[in-house]
Design an enzyme around this catalytic site. Structure first.
Site, short mmCIF file in Angstrom:
data_model
loop_
_atom_site.label_atom_id
_atom_site.label_comp_id
_atom_site.label_asym_id
_atom_site.label_seq_id
_atom_site.Cartn_x
_atom_site.Cartn_y
_atom_site.Cartn_z
N ILE A 72 0.96 -1.27 -0.07
CA ILE A 72 0.20 -0.04 0.21
C ILE A 72 0.93 1.23 -0.09
O ILE A 72 1.89 1.21 0.65
CB ILE A 72 -0.87 0.09 1.21
N CYS A 73 0.39 2.50 -0.89
CA CYS A 73 0.89 3.68 -0.79
C CYS A 73 2.42 3.59 -1.08
O CYS A 73 2.46 3.36 -2.65
CB CYS A 73 1.05 4.10 0.74
#
Length: 179
Positions: free
Chosen positions: A105-106
């Site tokens: 994620i991210c």
């Protein structure tokens, strides 16, 4: 379900570690915190220090075959540190070689870029990684969560903390914990 969470000694975005961690625990799984060194890791809330968390195992002592999946939390510094550690990069690549699911994620996909595993894959990330992913041969999309099965494993990616609910659901589904 035994899930590895790999973070650097400092720099992981706390919510991107704790939210999927809690989802795995609530689904009856066992999350395992791995790091490159030390007995604790320092998480961050954006650029400010947050909580510390005890390390369960060093990545140098871990094998992908001991886990059902891998989660790579973001935070700008976290994947930047991880991608400079040969053992961390090899560990990540080992999940792809073994056909095991990986979720990032991210800024987490930066480590995937370093492991040279995004070529031919479709994924999302924080928008600033778009060019890095494309330069590494990946197809970047702007979606809340992207599950790519265009390789020998499932790759689950999300853009930011606001996507955590969808990310957690996809992680549990693809890691075999149901929906």
């Amino acid at each position: 379900m035994r899930v590895a969470f790999l973070v650097a000694p400092e720099g992981a975005e706390q919510i991107e570690l704790t939210d999927p961690w809690d989802a795995v625990k609530e689904a009856g799984g066992t999350p395992v915190l791995l790091s490159t060194r030390g007995k604790t890791v320092q998480a961050f809330k954006r650029l400010d220090k947050a909580d510390t968390f005890p390390v369960d195992q060093l990545v140098s002592q871990a094998e992908p075959a001991d886990f059902d999946g891998l989660v790579l939390p973001g935070g700008v510094a976290n994947p930047d540190f991880l991608r400079t550690d040969e053992k961390a990069v090899a560990f990540v690549k080992g999940f792809f070689d073994a056909g095991l699911p990986v979720a990032a994620i991210c800024h987490g996909p930066w480590t995937l870029v370093e492991a040279d595993v995004v070529r031919g894959r479709t994924l999302t990330s924080y928008p600033s990684l778009r060019t890095d992913i494309r330069n590494a041969g990946g197809n970047w999309v702007d979606e809340q969560v992207k599950v790519c099965d265009g390789g020998n494993n499932k790759l689950i990616t999300s853009r930011r903390p606001g996507d955590l609910e969808a990310f957690d659901k996809a992680v549990l589904t693809e890691f075999g914990a149901g929906s």
